[in-house]
Enzyme design. Structure first.
Site, PDB file in Angstrom:
ATOM      1  N   ASP A  77      75.684  32.034  29.778  1.00 38.29           N
ATOM      2  CA  ASP A  77      75.355  31.365  28.517  1.00 38.29           C
ATOM      3  C   ASP A  77      76.396  31.772  27.481  1.00 38.29           C
ATOM      4  OD1 ASP A  77      74.317  30.513  26.115  1.00 38.29           O
ATOM      5  OD2 ASP A  77      72.283  31.252  26.503  1.00 38.29           O
ATOM      6  N   ILE A  78      77.138  30.811  26.998  1.00 37.59           N
ATOM      7  CA  ILE A  78      78.242  31.129  26.079  1.00 37.59           C
ATOM      8  C   ILE A  78      77.722  31.768  24.787  1.00 37.59           C
ATOM      9  CG2 ILE A  78      78.328  28.890  24.879  1.00 37.59           C
ATOM     10  CD1 ILE A  78      81.436  29.160  25.098  1.00 37.59           C
ATOM     11  N   GLY A 114      73.829  19.740  23.832  1.00 41.03           N
ATOM     12  CA  GLY A 114      74.666  20.524  24.724  1.00 41.03           C
ATOM     13  C   GLY A 114      75.045  21.876  24.146  1.00 41.03           C
ATOM     14  N   VAL A 115      76.304  22.248  24.332  1.00 44.73           N
ATOM     15  CA  VAL A 115      76.814  23.532  23.817  1.00 44.73           C
ATOM     16  C   VAL A 115      76.660  23.601  22.300  1.00 44.73           C
ATOM     17  CG1 VAL A 115      78.896  24.924  23.510  1.00 44.73           C
ATOM     18  CG2 VAL A 115      78.424  23.884  25.729  1.00 44.73           C
ATOM     19  N   ASP A 116      76.924  22.498  21.632  1.00 46.45           N
ATOM     20  CA  ASP A 116      76.837  22.451  20.173  1.00 46.45           C
ATOM     21  C   ASP A 116      75.436  22.840  19.705  1.00 46.45           C
ATOM     22  OD1 ASP A 116      77.562  21.993  17.567  1.00 46.45           O
ATOM     23  OD2 ASP A 116      77.616  19.808  17.725  1.00 46.45           O
ATOM     24  N   TYR A 132      80.465  13.880  26.999  1.00 46.70           N
ATOM     25  CA  TYR A 132      81.665  13.095  26.686  1.00 46.70           C
ATOM     26  C   TYR A 132      82.379  12.610  27.953  1.00 46.70           C
ATOM     27  CZ  TYR A 132      81.481  13.941  21.639  1.00 46.70           C
ATOM     28  OH  TYR A 132      81.127  13.947  20.304  1.00 46.70           O
TER      29      TYR A 132
END
Length: 310
Positions: free
Chosen positions: A10-11, A32-34, A122
């Site tokens: 997990d970033i 998502g990541v954002d 994307y």
């Protein structure tokens, strides 16, 4: 010297100076990541985004905010191109990694964790997204000492890890091209696949001294010509290793047709690191070399007379 690694996880839990966020143009959070970064970091990140980016952020650009409650010091936000919406300029995706590292340098960061930008909603083709990440990070001048490519999904992580290993093979071929550009046209390449089909291998030969050669197999991972070649090794550094392994090789500058042919081959190889194959069990090279084993994509065989243009 920058190191490039990949990790699965997990970033938002990475203990680094900078976490890179794959943001959107509005810079107000998203999915998502954002979304994960905004949720984990808390409202301070959004407040900073509103203050610093009142008009949003352009595709391919990057800028920083606080990291809020994240274990990182800063978040560098970058907007990747939306391949699914027709934004298919590879240069924009490269710019995301380049600009993120430039911003990290401005902040004095020494460690950076990247997600695989644009490879989620994307819809950028994953293999090319991985290649762009590795090659752009490798060629961007930076003071960052450690870069991590973080993948939450096991399959994505494995693909990045495999591509990092494959980068050694690509760098060797790029080292050959670097020597051709310096006039060492006598350096010839014979790539193939081991009988098992599991390993790519190549023999580099001095055309003026056929008994002199240096070999590489991907089974050796990063070991090449008595040294180490990995994703962060420059083509110039590889070229010097080849010259040490082939001390009789001379810059005769006498086979531009072969050098031009090889440059074209590399142009086909580099976008997705699809390695060339000229020989393998049951392989017929009548229609040329294959670009990517079992891909069906062929590239014309080298000139029969490498010196024919002289």
């Amino acid at each position: 010297m920058t190191t490039l690694t990949t990790t699965r996880g997990d970033i938002t839990t990475e203990h680094v100076d900078v976490v890179v966020n794959a943001a959107n143009n509005a810079m107000r959070g998203g999915g998502g990541v954002d979304g994960a970064i905004h949720r984990a970091g808390g409202p301070d990140i959004l407040r900073d985004c509103i203050t610093r980016f009142p008009d949003g952020l352009a595709t391919g650009d990057a800028g920083w905010t606080t990291a809020g409650r994240l274990p990182a010091r800063w978040v560098v936000h970058t907007v990747g191109p939306n391949h699914g919406a027709g934004q298919r300029d590879r240069g924009l995706l490269e710019s995301c990694y380049r600009r993120s590292l430039e911003v990290a340098d401005e902040l004095g960061a020494r460690s950076v964790a990247f997600p695989l930008i644009s490879a989620g909603v994307y819809a950028w083709p994953r293999r090319q997204a991985v290649t762009v990440a590795i090659d752009t990070i490798a060629t961007t001048p930076t003071k960052v000492e450690e870069v991590r490519l973080v993948a939450y999904d096991a399959g994505v992580h494995q693909e990045i890890a495999s591509s990092l290993t494959m980068a050694t093979s690509v760098r060797i071929l790029q080292g050959v091209r670097a020597l051709h550009r310096r006039g060492y046209h006598g350096l010839r390449v014979n790539p193939g696949v081991a009988p098992s089909g599991l390993f790519w291998r190549v023999v580099l030969t001095d055309a003026a001294d056929p008994g002199s050669s240096v070999r590489y197999t991907s089974a050796d991972e990063a070991k090449f010509a008595g040294g180490v070649v990995d994703a962060m090794t420059t083509p110039h550094e590889v070229a010097e290793q080849i010259l040490r392994a082939l001390p009789r090789l001379r810059p005769a500058n006498d086979a531009p047709a072969y050098a031009a042919w090889f440059a074209g081959l590399l142009a086909a190889v580099e976008p997705e690191h699809a390695l060339p194959v000229s020989s393998a069990d049951y392989f017929d090279d009548t229609d040329g070399w294959e670009i990517g084993w079992n891909s069906g994509l062929r590239y014309p065989a080298p000139p029969l007379d490498a010196d024919s243009s002289q």
